[in-house]
Design a protein around this motif. Sequence first.
Motif, PDB file in Angstrom:
ATOM      1  N   CYS A 141      10.376  -3.397   3.365  1.00 42.35           N
ATOM      2  CA  CYS A 141       8.988  -3.491   3.829  1.00 42.35           C
ATOM      3  C   CYS A 141       8.556  -2.161   4.445  1.00 42.35           C
ATOM      4  O   CYS A 141       9.372  -1.366   4.888  1.00 42.35           O
ATOM      5  N   ARG A 148       2.399  -8.948  13.628  1.00 45.51           N
ATOM      6  CA  ARG A 148       3.028  -7.702  13.156  1.00 45.51           C
ATOM      7  C   ARG A 148       3.525  -7.934  11.727  1.00 45.51           C
ATOM      8  O   ARG A 148       4.115  -8.960  11.420  1.00 45.51           O
ATOM      9  N   THR A 154      -1.549  -1.080  16.149  1.00 43.23           N
ATOM     10  CA  THR A 154      -1.592  -1.869  14.919  1.00 43.23           C
ATOM     11  C   THR A 154      -3.027  -2.007  14.423  1.00 43.23           C
ATOM     12  O   THR A 154      -3.965  -2.040  15.212  1.00 43.23           O
ATOM     13  N   THR A 172       9.119  -6.178   9.010  1.00 39.49           N
ATOM     14  CA  THR A 172       9.872  -4.929   8.978  1.00 39.49           C
ATOM     15  C   THR A 172      11.251  -5.159   8.368  1.00 39.49           C
ATOM     16  O   THR A 172      12.200  -4.437   8.659  1.00 39.49           O
ATOM     17  N   ASP A 173      11.340  -6.167   7.516  1.00 33.87           N
ATOM     18  CA  ASP A 173      12.579  -6.443   6.803  1.00 33.87           C
ATOM     19  C   ASP A 173      12.911  -5.276   5.878  1.00 33.87           C
ATOM     20  O   ASP A 173      12.024  -4.486   5.523  1.00 33.87           O
ATOM     21  N   HIS A 212       7.390   0.048   7.332  1.00 30.52           N
ATOM     22  CA  HIS A 212       7.466  -0.019   8.788  1.00 30.52           C
ATOM     23  C   HIS A 212       6.152   0.422   9.413  1.00 30.52           C
ATOM     24  O   HIS A 212       5.601  -0.260  10.272  1.00 30.52           O
ATOM     25  N   HIS A 213       5.631   1.591   8.987  1.00 30.13           N
ATOM     26  CA  HIS A 213       4.349   2.064   9.498  1.00 30.13           C
ATOM     27  C   HIS A 213       3.791   3.134   8.576  1.00 30.13           C
ATOM     28  O   HIS A 213       4.505   3.681   7.740  1.00 30.13           O
TER      29      HIS A 213
END
Length: 193
Positions: A80, A73, A122, A76-77, A82-83
């Motif tokens: 970054c 994956r 994903t 998601t920091d 996310h999607h």
Amino acid sequence: MRKLQTQGVHHITLTGADRQSSIDFWEGVLGMPFVFDQPNLDNPREGHLYFDPGDGRLITVFTNEDRKPVHDRTPTDPGCVHHLAFAVSLATFRQVAKRLDARGIRHSGPKDRGFMDSIYFTDPLGLLIELACYRFEPPRGYAHADVMIEAHRLRVARGDYNIQEQHLADAIELLVERSQQSLSEDRSPKNPY
């Protein structure tokens, strides 16, 4: 001090792996036509592939034949991505789970978001992809965002937790009343039965 007013997404560029895996996913899974190909002008060791997500805007991918897909994956920091979410028709949305299952791609199953339906999975590099289908069409002359802001105002005024279909329907009615004239002096609901 003045704003720098944007007018839409111009393009989104992602770091991909090799050229063919990028083409296979963006065009071969998501159906985005592969429309342009050139070197990455800032790094001649990379390619720069361009795909049309369906609205004439662009998703671009930097590729390098030495990079192979990593299925972890993506981070998601804070800061970054996310999607990425892409619009699909209701007809397509109703087929997404079955078509992902046929490819062996794990997914979230349909998710009720009140104003839209979503499904998540994903890409081969671990980037979360959302396929989303609005539950409404905006009135003529309006965008989805216009309906959303009106529905938000109604939701807040009513003390509701999240936007639901009644907020959308009422928002659409308000927008039509504002934008479309009528010969009637009283446009309130009536019971002709």
